[in-house]
Design a protein around this motif. Structure first.
Motif, PDB file in Angstrom:
ATOM      1  N   THR A 183     -17.824   5.510  25.721  1.00 16.61           N
ATOM      2  CA  THR A 183     -16.589   4.723  25.595  1.00 16.61           C
ATOM      3  C   THR A 183     -15.851   5.086  24.308  1.00 16.61           C
ATOM      4  OG1 THR A 183     -17.504   2.905  26.883  1.00 16.61           O
ATOM      5  CG2 THR A 183     -15.691   2.354  25.416  1.00 16.61           C
TER       6      THR A 183
ATOM      7  N   GLN B 279     -13.728  -0.168  30.816  1.00 21.74           N
ATOM      8  CA  GLN B 279     -15.029  -0.594  31.320  1.00 21.74           C
ATOM      9  C   GLN B 279     -14.963  -2.103  31.576  1.00 21.74           C
ATOM     10  OE1 GLN B 279     -18.122   0.508  28.581  1.00 21.74           O
ATOM     11  NE2 GLN B 279     -19.745   0.253  30.083  1.00 21.74           N
TER      12      GLN B 279
ATOM     13  N   ASP C 158     -13.460   4.506  32.585  1.00 19.13           N
ATOM     14  CA  ASP C 158     -14.743   4.093  32.016  1.00 19.13           C
ATOM     15  C   ASP C 158     -15.518   3.278  33.052  1.00 19.13           C
ATOM     16  OD1 ASP C 158     -16.816   3.587  30.315  1.00 19.13           O
ATOM     17  OD2 ASP C 158     -15.547   2.930  28.643  1.00 19.13           O
TER      18      ASP C 158
HETATM   19 MG   LIG Z   1     -19.260   2.311  27.480  1.00 21.10          MG
END
Ligand SMILES: [Mg+2]
Ligand SMILES: Nc1ncnc2c1ncn2[C@@H]1O[C@H](COP(=O)(O)OP(=O)(O)OP(=O)(O)O)[C@@H](O)[C@H]1O
Length: 410
Positions: free
Chosen positions: A58, A99, A177
Motif C-alpha cells: 500500500t 484497500q 489495492d
Molecule cells: Mg495494504
C-alpha cells in the motif's frame, strides 16, 4: 465476459511508471516500509504486487500518487518526476481503488463515482450516463444502487463501487489495492475477467495489489513479490516466476502446485488442435461413419450450417443411428480460444473419449485437443524451454532492471 461501452483510450494513452531507489521509512519506525525499491512498469502493463501483510504494498501505491512522500529515491510517471507535478492534477490522471473501499460515507453511490468527473466539470447528463455504465460494468444494477449510501452496501459491493469510482474519468493509470478482497469467488472471477478485457481493450497501466497468487497469475503481465521490510524479491512474468522462483520465500508464496498453476497461464489458442471429421445433420450417419473410418477416427462431429458443434458421436453410435441429431447435445466438452489449459484439461478429463472440442471465437468447430497435446504445450511454453520469450517487458530504458530478480537481498 460482458461487453463494455467504455470510451476509446484517451490520446494521452497510458504512461509507464519508474521507481528509482525508492525508500520509505516512517517516523519512529526502525524498519523501512519500502526499502531501496527500483522497478519499471511499462506503459500499458498490468503489474501485480504480492507479499505478506505489512511488506509495503500500500505504501508503494501511495507513493506513486503522492499520498505518501518517499524518504529517498525518485518516481517517474510518463517520464516526469511525480514531485514536479501538481498533486491534484497528478491524482486526476490516476484512478485509485483504496484497500477496503474508502468511499465517502456521506455521498451516495452515484456521487462517489462522480467525484472526479465533477472535478473535471462534466455536465450532469454525461456524468449520469457514465455512473450507470460503470455500475453495470461492476455488476450493480444502477436503478437499485445509484442512490444508496455506502453503509447500505455489503463490503464487496462497496469495493465494486470503489472500482467504478477509480475508472470514472478513464484515467491512463490505475492503482488498485486489493480491489476484490471482499468479493465472493464467483463475482470475483467475473470481475477478474472484466479486468482482463478492460485491460486488453484500453491498455491502461495498472498496479494491482493482491493477496491471491492465482489472481496475480491470471491478471498480471508481471508480478512483483515483496518480502517483509519492503524488499522486492522477484519481479518477473508469471510464467518465469512459476518456472524459476528466485528463492524459497517465493517458492513458498507460490504454494505447492506451481506445475498445475502453469496450466492456468496458457490458453487453448496456444495448442495446435488436431483435425476432426465433421458432417451436417442433413447427411446420413453412414456417410459420416465412412469418412470417420477412412480417417482412422473413433469419433466424428456433427456441425450446424455455421460450423458450430451439434453433437459428437462414436463410430459405434453412428452405426446405430437412423439419422444424425439436429438438436445440440447439452454436454459437449467445448472449449474456446481464451479458455485456460486448466479449463481444457478439466473438459478433457470428464469427456468419455478424453478429448475436448475446440471452437473459435465465433463458436465454430476448429478441431480437438487431448491431454498429451495440452501438457506438451505447457511444457514447451515454460521459460526454461523457450528462453527469453515471455516476461521481458519491451522498451525498458538502459539501466532499468530488466525483469530484475533481486534474489537474496532480504
Ligand atoms: Mg495494504
Ligand atoms: N502512516 C504510517 N506510519 C507508520 N508506519 C506505517 C504507516 N503506514 C504504514 N506503516 C507501516 O509500514 C509497513 C508497510 O505498510 P503497508 O500498509 O504498505 O503494508 P501492506 O503491504 O500494504 O500490508 P497489507 O497487506 O496488510 O495491506 C507496515 O509495517 C506498516 O505498519
Amino acid at each position: 465476459m460482458s461487453e463494455t461501452t467504455l470510451p476509446a483510450p484517451q490520446p494521452a494513452g497510458s504512461a509507464g511508471i519508474v521507481l528509482q531507489d525508492v525508500t520509505k521509512r516512517f517516523p519512529g519506525q526502525d524498519r523501512s516500509a519500502v526499502n531501496d525499491l527500483s522497478m519499471e512498469i511499462a506503459a500499458g502493463d498490468m503489474v501485480m504486487l504480492v507479499g505478506p501483510s505489512g511488506c509495503g504494498k500500500t505504501t508503494t501505491l501511495k507513493m506513486i500518487n503522492r499520498l505518501i512522500e518517499p524518504t529517498s529515491g525518485r518516481i517517474l510517471l510518463g517520464g516526469n518526476d511525480v514531485e514536479a507535478v501538481n498533486a491534484d492534477e497528478l491524482r486526476r490522471g490516476i484512478g485509485y481503488v483504496i484497500q477496503a473501499g474508502g468511499l465517502f460515507p456521506h455521498l451516495t453511490v452515484a456521487a462517489n463515482i462522480a467525484v472526479v468527473p465533477s472535478m473535471l466539470g462534466w455536465d450532469k447528463a454525461r456524468t449520469g450516463r457514465r455512473v450507470d455504465e460503470l455500475l453495470e460494468l461492476v455488476s450493480l444494477d444502477p436503478e437499485q444502487y445509484r442512490d444508496r449510501y455506502p453503509k447500505e452496501l455489503s463490503g464487496g459491493q462497496q469495493q465494486r463501487v470503489g472500482v467504478a469510482r477509480a475508472l470514472a474519468a478513464d484515467p491512463p493509470v490505475l492503482l488498485m489495492d486489493e480491489p476484490f478482497g471482499a468479493v465472493d469467488p464467483i463475482t470475483r472471477e467475473r470481475l477478474q475477467d472484466e479486468m482482463l478485457s478492460l485491460h486488453a481493450n484500453l491498455r491502461k497501466t495498472i498496479v494491482f495489489v493482491t493477496h491471491d497468487f492465482d489472481e496475480a497469475i491470471k491478471l498480471g503481465d508481471k508480478i512483483a513479490v515483496f518480502a517483509e521490510g519492503g524488499h522486492l524479491v522477484q519481479y518477473d512474468s508469471p510464467a518465469q516466476i512459476l518456472a524459476a522462483p528466485a528463492n524459497d520465500f517465493v517458492r513458498q508464496f507460490i504454494g505447492s502446485d506451481a506445475g498445475l498453476k502453469q496450466l492456468g497461464l496458457a490458453r487453448v489458442r496456444d495448442v495446435p488442435a488436431l483435425p476432426v471429421v465433421t458432417g451436417t445433420p442433413q447427411e446420413g450417419p453412414r456417410e459420416l461413419l465412412a469418412r470417420a473410418l477412412a480417417a482412422g477416427q473413433d469419433y466424428a462431429a456433427v456441425v450446424d450450417g455455421d460450423g458450430r458443434p451439434v453433437s459428437w458421436l462414436s463410430v459405434a453410435e453412428l452405426e446405430q443411428l437412423p439419422s444424425l441429431p439436429v438438436q445440440p447435445a447439452p454436454d459437449l466438452p467445448l472449449v474456446g480460444p481464451d479458455d485456460s489449459l486448466a479449463d481444457a484439461l478439466d473438459a478433457i478429463l470428464v469427456s468419455v473419449p478424453g478429448l475436448a472440442l475446440v471452437t473459435d471465437a465465433q463458436g465454430r468447430l476448429d478441431g480437438v485437443i487431448d491431454a498429451p497435446l495440452t501438457l506438451q504445450t505447457v511444457r514447451a511454453r515454460r521459460p526454461a524451454a523457450a528462453a527469453g520469450e515471455p516476461g521481458r517487458s519491451p522498451g525498458q530504458p538502459p539501466g532499468a532492471p530488466a525483469g530484475s530478480t533481486e534474489a537474496g537481498r532480504q
